[in-house]
Design a protein around this motif. Sequence first.
Motif, short mmCIF file in Angstrom:
data_model
loop_
_atom_site.label_atom_id
_atom_site.label_comp_id
_atom_site.label_asym_id
_atom_site.label_seq_id
_atom_site.Cartn_x
_atom_site.Cartn_y
_atom_site.Cartn_z
N MET A 1 -8.97 5.37 2.52
CA MET A 1 -7.57 5.01 2.71
C MET A 1 -6.71 5.84 1.76
N TYR A 2 -5.52 6.12 2.21
CA TYR A 2 -4.58 6.91 1.43
C TYR A 2 -3.25 6.16 1.42
N PRO A 80 -5.21 6.56 7.04
CA PRO A 80 -6.67 6.67 6.92
C PRO A 80 -7.12 7.71 5.90
N ASP A 81 -6.30 8.76 5.72
CA ASP A 81 -6.69 9.84 4.80
C ASP A 81 -5.48 10.72 4.51
N GLU A 82 -5.68 11.67 3.61
CA GLU A 82 -4.58 12.57 3.22
C GLU A 82 -4.14 13.45 4.38
N ASP A 120 -3.88 6.36 -5.77
CA ASP A 120 -5.32 6.17 -5.65
C ASP A 120 -5.50 4.65 -5.73
#
Length: 138
Positions: A1-2, A80-82, A120
């Motif tokens: 996760m982001y 979901p992500d970077e 983070d």
Amino acid sequence: MYKVLWFLKRKAGITFEQFQDHYETSHSVLGQKYFGHRLLEYKRNYKVETWGGGVTGEDGGHGFGPKPWDYDCVTEWVMPDEAAYDEIIRLLADPVISKVFYEDEEHFLDRDATLLIKCDARDTGPGDGAETLRLQRA
């Protein structure tokens, strides 16, 4: 996760209620339209009260108490992500989409005061209290 947090402040001359109404009925709708497919969560946390440390109490001691804070909302984007974040930024850089957001922000947002924080994020969950009980009994 982001996760990304946006610290947002209303522009001069409008009330908190006008800021919140515009964000909910216009700006967040634009976010959902243009990049909602890249978000897992899109939350707006509106300030109700702000507290902080270093406040002088009636007894002269320094503690935790009410403090002024200029920001009206902390917005959370969870992706979901970077790569999802990068895609949103790419979409916002498109001249047509960028113009739509810029013009909408003129109605409610102090753009110069806006802060973005990439996080983070860690989540331990609430726990079950077992460790606290164990320490109290020791």
